[in-house]
Design an enzyme around this catalytic site. Structure first.
Site, PDB file in Angstrom:
ATOM      1  N   GLY A   1       0.566  -1.257  -0.146  1.00 22.69           N
ATOM      2  CA  GLY A   1       0.160  -0.129  -0.107  1.00 22.69           C
ATOM      3  C   GLY A   1       0.847   1.435   0.116  1.00 22.69           C
TER       4      GLY A   1
ATOM      5  N   ASP B   1      -0.461  -6.519  -7.947  1.00 22.16           N
ATOM      6  CA  ASP B   1      -1.981  -5.929  -7.890  1.00 22.16           C
ATOM      7  C   ASP B   1      -2.884  -6.997  -7.249  1.00 22.16           C
ATOM      8  OD1 ASP B   1      -4.494  -5.801  -8.821  1.00 22.16           O
ATOM      9  OD2 ASP B   1      -4.062  -5.066 -10.690  1.00 22.16           O
ATOM     10  N   VAL B   2      -3.365  -6.600  -6.191  1.00 14.38           N
ATOM     11  CA  VAL B   2      -4.053  -7.628  -5.431  1.00 14.38           C
ATOM     12  C   VAL B   2      -5.199  -8.147  -5.938  1.00 14.38           C
ATOM     13  CG1 VAL B   2      -3.332  -6.773  -2.963  1.00 14.38           C
ATOM     14  CG2 VAL B   2      -5.444  -5.845  -4.053  1.00 14.38           C
TER      15      VAL B   2
ATOM     16  N   ILE C   1      -4.377  -0.863   1.640  1.00 17.12           N
ATOM     17  CA  ILE C   1      -4.903  -0.941   0.191  1.00 17.12           C
ATOM     18  C   ILE C   1      -6.380  -0.423   0.199  1.00 17.12           C
ATOM     19  CG2 ILE C   1      -5.386  -2.273  -1.655  1.00 17.12           C
ATOM     20  CD1 ILE C   1      -2.800  -3.694  -1.151  1.00 17.12           C
TER      21      ILE C   1
ATOM     22  N   ALA D   1     -12.028   2.238  -5.023  1.00 14.18           N
ATOM     23  CA  ALA D   1     -13.371   2.127  -5.618  1.00 14.18           C
ATOM     24  C   ALA D   1     -13.237   3.250  -6.778  1.00 14.18           C
ATOM     25  CB  ALA D   1     -14.351   2.522  -4.757  1.00 14.18           C
TER      26      ALA D   1
ATOM     27  N   TYR E   1     -18.665   8.717   0.766  1.00 18.17           N
ATOM     28  CA  TYR E   1     -17.631   7.395   1.439  1.00 18.17           C
ATOM     29  C   TYR E   1     -18.412   6.044   0.495  1.00 18.17           C
ATOM     30  CZ  TYR E   1     -13.868   5.260   3.435  1.00 18.17           C
ATOM     31  OH  TYR E   1     -12.799   4.240   3.442  1.00 18.17           O
TER      32      TYR E   1
ATOM     33  N   LYS F   1     -15.410  -1.359   3.790  1.00 21.45           N
ATOM     34  CA  LYS F   1     -14.519  -1.166   5.050  1.00 21.45           C
ATOM     35  C   LYS F   1     -15.429  -2.142   6.004  1.00 21.45           C
ATOM     36  CE  LYS F   1     -10.930   1.220   3.969  1.00 21.45           C
ATOM     37  NZ  LYS F   1      -9.489   0.533   3.951  1.00 21.45           N
TER      38      LYS F   1
ATOM     39  N   ILE G   1      -6.741  11.999   6.785  1.00 24.45           N
ATOM     40  CA  ILE G   1      -5.430  12.046   6.498  1.00 24.45           C
ATOM     41  C   ILE G   1      -5.262  12.731   4.958  1.00 24.45           C
ATOM     42  CG2 ILE G   1      -2.904  11.416   6.491  1.00 24.45           C
ATOM     43  CD1 ILE G   1      -3.977   9.523   8.808  1.00 24.45           C
TER      44      ILE G   1
HETATM   45  P1  NAD Z   1      -2.489   5.549  -0.613  1.00 23.40           P
HETATM   46  O1  NAD Z   1      -3.190   6.160  -2.031  1.00 23.40           O
HETATM   47  O2  NAD Z   1      -1.388   6.320  -0.403  1.00 23.40           O
HETATM   48  O3  NAD Z   1      -2.676   4.152  -0.549  1.00 23.40           O
HETATM   49  C1  NAD Z   1      -3.614   3.332  -1.120  1.00 23.40           C
HETATM   50  C2  NAD Z   1      -2.829   2.299  -1.683  1.00 23.40           C
HETATM   51  O4  NAD Z   1      -3.718   1.210  -2.264  1.00 23.40           O
HETATM   52  C3  NAD Z   1      -1.910   2.604  -2.804  1.00 23.40           C
HETATM   53  O5  NAD Z   1      -0.581   2.481  -2.493  1.00 23.40           O
HETATM   54  C4  NAD Z   1      -2.498   1.845  -4.051  1.00 23.40           C
HETATM   55  O6  NAD Z   1      -1.554   1.706  -4.755  1.00 23.40           O
HETATM   56  C5  NAD Z   1      -3.102   0.723  -3.397  1.00 23.40           C
HETATM   57  N1  NAD Z   1      -3.852  -0.055  -4.451  1.00 23.40           N
HETATM   58  C6  NAD Z   1      -4.973   0.331  -4.921  1.00 23.40           C
HETATM   59  N2  NAD Z   1      -5.470  -0.534  -5.703  1.00 23.40           N
HETATM   60  C7  NAD Z   1      -4.761  -1.508  -5.721  1.00 23.40           C
HETATM   61  C8  NAD Z   1      -4.526  -2.901  -6.044  1.00 23.40           C
HETATM   62  N3  NAD Z   1      -5.408  -3.338  -7.064  1.00 23.40           N
HETATM   63  N4  NAD Z   1      -3.402  -3.811  -5.788  1.00 23.40           N
HETATM   64  C9  NAD Z   1      -2.609  -3.294  -4.982  1.00 23.40           C
HETATM   65  N5  NAD Z   1      -2.450  -2.078  -4.444  1.00 23.40           N
HETATM   66  C10 NAD Z   1      -3.735  -1.338  -4.725  1.00 23.40           C
HETATM   67  O7  NAD Z   1      -3.737   6.213   0.563  1.00 23.40           O
HETATM   68  P2  NAD Z   1      -3.759   6.077   1.980  1.00 23.40           P
HETATM   69  O8  NAD Z   1      -4.632   7.178   2.790  1.00 23.40           O
HETATM   70  O9  NAD Z   1      -2.321   5.959   2.752  1.00 23.40           O
HETATM   71  O10 NAD Z   1      -4.570   4.708   2.209  1.00 23.40           O
HETATM   72  C11 NAD Z   1      -4.079   3.512   2.815  1.00 23.40           C
HETATM   73  C12 NAD Z   1      -5.276   2.993   3.803  1.00 23.40           C
HETATM   74  O11 NAD Z   1      -5.657   3.648   4.618  1.00 23.40           O
HETATM   75  C13 NAD Z   1      -6.556   2.688   2.871  1.00 23.40           C
HETATM   76  O12 NAD Z   1      -6.893   1.397   3.180  1.00 23.40           O
HETATM   77  C14 NAD Z   1      -7.325   3.872   3.287  1.00 23.40           C
HETATM   78  O13 NAD Z   1      -8.689   3.305   3.094  1.00 23.40           O
HETATM   79  C15 NAD Z   1      -7.321   3.913   4.634  1.00 23.40           C
HETATM   80  N6  NAD Z   1      -7.543   5.047   5.299  1.00 23.40           N
HETATM   81  C16 NAD Z   1      -6.886   6.188   4.820  1.00 23.40           C
HETATM   82  C17 NAD Z   1      -7.435   7.407   5.358  1.00 23.40           C
HETATM   83  C18 NAD Z   1      -7.283   8.759   4.812  1.00 23.40           C
HETATM   84  O14 NAD Z   1      -7.867   9.719   5.355  1.00 23.40           O
HETATM   85  N7  NAD Z   1      -6.268   8.917   4.094  1.00 23.40           N
HETATM   86  C19 NAD Z   1      -8.441   7.225   6.651  1.00 23.40           C
HETATM   87  C20 NAD Z   1      -8.663   6.098   7.080  1.00 23.40           C
HETATM   88  C21 NAD Z   1      -8.081   4.799   6.518  1.00 23.40           C
HETATM   89  O1  0WE Z   2     -10.540   5.158   2.248  1.00 23.91           O
HETATM   90  C1  0WE Z   2     -10.296   6.115   2.005  1.00 23.91           C
HETATM   91  C2  0WE Z   2     -10.061   6.653   0.587  1.00 23.91           C
HETATM   92  C3  0WE Z   2     -10.055   5.206  -0.382  1.00 23.91           C
HETATM   93  C4  0WE Z   2     -10.171   5.497  -1.833  1.00 23.91           C
HETATM   94  C5  0WE Z   2      -9.712   6.769  -2.437  1.00 23.91           C
HETATM   95  C6  0WE Z   2     -10.014   6.992  -3.853  1.00 23.91           C
HETATM   96  C7  0WE Z   2      -9.787   8.374  -4.625  1.00 23.91           C
HETATM   97  C8  0WE Z   2      -9.411   7.991  -5.958  1.00 23.91           C
HETATM   98  C9  0WE Z   2     -10.602   4.471  -2.509  1.00 23.91           C
HETATM   99  N1  0WE Z   2     -10.721   4.722  -3.943  1.00 23.91           N
HETATM  100  C10 0WE Z   2     -10.389   5.890  -4.631  1.00 23.91           C
HETATM  101  N2  0WE Z   2     -10.411   6.026  -5.941  1.00 23.91           N
HETATM  102  C11 0WE Z   2     -10.113   6.920  -6.771  1.00 23.91           C
HETATM  103  O2  0WE Z   2     -10.170   6.986  -7.762  1.00 23.91           O
HETATM  104  N3  0WE Z   2     -10.415   7.110   2.849  1.00 23.91           N
HETATM  105  C12 0WE Z   2     -10.722   6.767   4.273  1.00 23.91           C
HETATM  106  C13 0WE Z   2      -9.987   8.626   2.690  1.00 23.91           C
HETATM  107  C14 0WE Z   2     -11.484   9.232   2.275  1.00 23.91           C
HETATM  108  O3  0WE Z   2     -12.056   9.183   1.256  1.00 23.91           O
HETATM  109  C15 0WE Z   2     -13.379   9.586   1.137  1.00 23.91           C
HETATM  110  C16 0WE Z   2     -13.571  10.069   2.453  1.00 23.91           C
HETATM  111  C17 0WE Z   2     -12.344   9.862   3.162  1.00 23.91           C
HETATM  112  C18 0WE Z   2     -12.132  10.165   4.752  1.00 23.91           C
HETATM  113  C19 0WE Z   2     -14.099   9.743   0.173  1.00 23.91           C
HETATM  114  C20 0WE Z   2     -15.465  10.558   0.460  1.00 23.91           C
HETATM  115  C21 0WE Z   2     -15.593  10.907   1.752  1.00 23.91           C
HETATM  116  C22 0WE Z   2     -14.925  10.890   2.658  1.00 23.91           C
END
Ligand code: NAD
Ligand code: 0WE
Length: 256
Positions: free
Chosen positions: A13, A64-65, A92, A95, A156, A163, A192
């Protein structure tokens, strides 16, 4: 002396230096863990490789998972290079962007399937491959989730449902793998700024809302999430499995 001296881990990730998985990797490395890294596709390799190199990683592999053959290849290489595994970090989620824009009601079958496959099922697939390498070693598997799994967060949508599925998977996996001494937990992080949150309309307002309403009156950092990840990866949490731990400045406890 580090909390993870001699331990071997794999991080899924990391996309760039803002990724939560990268903050976790740095923290685990600092405590002595030797880490392998995966990247989702060729486009991300040039971002992930320098980061992984900076921590002296010997294994940097494409995964790629959604591809069973790539998952199998990764664990074959971990087996031959590390021999065993102590820690697996799953960071990871994916959507379709269009499914995070309007109503959940309009989610297509394909959009639903994709979010579940990448964001939830992948944990089970990875855990199944990791378990034999963790045999007899008190392994720790951790994933990242978000509050949108339990309460409605506008837009979301299908990710919230994925989730919820991920968090339930943590409990079922913890039950299956507990007898082998392997623990499975999730961290529910507050919002974040990362690649995954960039371009989400209204994200800045969400950060302001948390700042105003959370008990700590601020947002959390990826480094704070990494602190809890270190706890979950290490023996400090040896009695903890199947849990969802909040690192959200307390936001989730508020009713009003
Ligand atoms: P990020 O974009 O840095 O990480 C998401 C990762 O998912 C990326 O490295 C991407 O390459 C990987 N990914 C997507 N499709 C994939 C696939 N088919 N195969 C392998 N990898 C794939 O963003 P992040 O915010 O660091 O997200 C990491 C995790 O934290 C996610 O599960 C996200 O839902 C969760 N999260 C994020 C937040 C936030 O606000 N940023 C809050 C709570 C939870
Ligand atoms: O888990 C997430 C984001 C996950 C995510 C983000 C994207 C953006 C780009 C999954 N798939 C995609 N596809 C893309 O094409 N979070 C926890 C961060 C997040 O995303 C939101 C949030 C928060 C918080 C989307 C809507 C509302 C709140």
């Amino acid at each position: 002396m580090g909390l993870l001296d001699g331990r071997k881990g794999i991080i899924f990730g990391v996309a760039n230096e803002k990724s939560i998985a990268w903050a976790i990797a740095q923290k685990l490395h600092k405590e002595g863990a030797e880490l392998a890294f995966t990247f989702a596709g060729e486009a991300l390799e040039k971002r992930v490789r320098p980061l992984a190199d900076s921590l002296g990683a010997k294994l940097i592999l494409q995964c790629d998972v959604t591809k069973d053959d790539q998952i199998e290849a990764v664990f074959r290489q971990v087996q031959s290079s590390f021999g065993h595994l102590d820690i697996l970090v799953h960071g990871i989620a994916f959507a379709n962007k269009e499914d995070l824009k309007t109503d959940f009601l309009n989610t297509s079958r394909d959009g639903f399937r994709l979010a579940q496959d990448v964001s939830a099922y992948s944990l089970t697939a990875l855990a199944r491959h990791a378990a034999p390498l963790m045999q007899g070693r008190a392994g720790s598997i951790l994933t990242l989730t978000y509050y949108g799994s339990e309460k409605v967060i506008p837009r979301y949508n299908v990710m919230g449902v994925a989730k919820a599925s991920l968090e339930a998977s943590v409990r079922y996996l913890a039950a299956d793998l507990g007898p082998k001494g392997i623990r499975v937990n999730a961290i529910s992080a507050g919002p974040i700024r990362t690649l995954a949150s960039a371009g989400i309309s209204g994200f800045l307002e969400m950060l302001h809302h948390v700042e105003a309403k959370a008990p700590l009156r601020r947002n959390v950092t990826a480094e704070e999430v990494a602190g809890t990840a270190l706890y979950l990866a290490s023996d400090l949490s040896s009695g903890v499995t199947g849990e969802v731990i909040y690192v959200d400045a307390g936001y989730n406890i508020m009713g009003m």
